[in-house]
Design an enzyme around this catalytic site. Structure first.
Site: not given
Ligand code: HEC
Ligand code: HEC
Length: 275
Positions: A64, A224
């Site tokens: 990376c 969830c």
């Molecule tokens: C050969 C080059 C290359 C390698 C190796 C690579 N990447 Fe990337 N990565 C890219 C390119 C190209 C993009 C797209 C950049 C863009 O569109 O802004 C990207 C985008 C990303 C982004 C989003 C960056 C942003 O600005 O939103 C992340 C996070 C990322 N890479 C993580 C990783 C990680 C973790 C690894 C290793 C597991 C890795 N990359 C290995 C080329 C690489």
């Molecule tokens: C029946 C109730 C219920 C429903 C439906 C539900 N969740 Fe949750 N969710 C919870 C509870 C309870 C927690 C707290 C869990 C804990 O404390 O470990 C939680 C935690 C979370 C958190 C983390 C909040 C934090 O404090 O960081 C996220 C994000 C989240 N839910 C997203 C979703 C999303 C997206 C959906 C729909 C796909 C969803 N939940 C549906 C009950 C629900």
């Protein structure tokens, strides 16, 4: 409609939903708060593991760091804008999918290699969760700033908003029922956070003490669905099943985009620590 109203009142009458003031962060038990104050955060081990992995060459010899700089300097702030559209893969990606794309497109890992994919998806595997935690940590102290510039981002956001309020499954639940309508109340003694208003995305990926591991927002969202929408097939009624959406799928990323945009302006502070 009647069914929905009945279910909610049953939950309330059954005492499963009590109290009003609880939110997830406030629920942090004292021993966890103390750990955090002492600077002993179990999530830091994941960040360190991710940093190590970041510098490790893949099958084609590139790491990376080859593209993103020593210690990921070029990725500082990137997490504040994710999920976003990436031209090189033609998709809106969250951090999990972005890492997978980089590993398979640029480092010689093979998506068809079942062993690799199994390891990649795994919570305890060496790739996804540690790398996501490390990448997110490179934005610590910076403000979340998701912009919907690209038409694909706008579309994805709309899908996320729709899914948030869409009632599905045998319980006819939606994310919004628990997290918008019932937010602040308790369910099975757990406070229901409002991930939108409380801008919780700022502390994800988070270490969940109850499960002893780090979760990315993909994991949280999919769980969830699994935990609360009656995903089990025991009902044997097709219309009532809600499948946990597959990892890296548009449904998961759309919900993430919806929640992340809502967190605009909040300061990234990861890894979070939850009970
Ligand atoms: C050969 C080059 C290359 C390698 C190796 C690579 N990447 Fe990337 N990565 C890219 C390119 C190209 C993009 C797209 C950049 C863009 O569109 O802004 C990207 C985008 C990303 C982004 C989003 C960056 C942003 O600005 O939103 C992340 C996070 C990322 N890479 C993580 C990783 C990680 C973790 C690894 C290793 C597991 C890795 N990359 C290995 C080329 C690489
Ligand atoms: C029946 C109730 C219920 C429903 C439906 C539900 N969740 Fe949750 N969710 C919870 C509870 C309870 C927690 C707290 C869990 C804990 O404390 O470990 C939680 C935690 C979370 C958190 C983390 C909040 C934090 O404090 O960081 C996220 C994000 C989240 N839910 C997203 C979703 C999303 C997206 C959906 C729909 C796909 C969803 N939940 C549906 C009950 C629900």
């Amino acid at each position: 409609m009647k069914k929905k109203a009945l279910f909610i009142s049953a939950v309330l009458a059954g005492g499963a939903v009590l109290g009003t003031a609880a939110v997830a962060q406030e629920q942090l038990p004292t021993h966890l708060k103390e750990l955090k104050e002492l600077g002993m955060h179990p999530g830091d081990a994941y960040v360190d593991e991710g940093r190590e992995m970041f510098h490790k060459p893949g099958p084609n010899g590139k790491s990376c760091a080859t593209c993103h700089g020593q210690d990921g300097v070029k990725l500082e702030g990137a997490y504040t804008k994710m999920p976003r559209y990436y031209k090189d893969i033609g998709k809106v990606a969250d951090v999990d999918l972005r890492i997978l794309a980089c590993m398979t497109k640029y480092m010689g890992y093979d998506k068809k290699d079942k062993k690799f994919m199994k390891k990649f998806k795994k919570w305890s595997g060496p790739y996804r969760v540690p790398l996501a935690s490390f990448v997110a940590s490179l934005s610590n102290g910076m403000e979340i700033n998701v912009q919907l510039d690209d038409p694909q981002e706008k579309e994805m956001y709309k899908l996320g908003e729709k899914l948030w309020f869409q009632r599905v499954g045998a319980r006819d639940f939606s994310c919004g029922i628990c997290h918008t309508v019932l937010a602040g109340k308790r369910i099975r003694l757990q406070g229901l956070p409002d991930p939108v208003k409380q801008k919780v995305y700022a502390h994800w990926p988070a270490y969940r003490f109850g499960s002893d591991r780090m979760w990315t927002m993909e994991d949280r969202t999919r769980s969830c669905y699994k935990a609360y929408f009656l995903y089990v097939k025991q009902w044997n009624q097709k219309k009532d099943w809600v499948k946990k959406p597959p990892p890296f799928s548009k449904w998961v990323i759309a919900l993430e985009l919806y929640m992340k945009k809502a967190a605009n302006g909040a300061t990234v502070e990861v890894p979070g620590l939850l009970r």
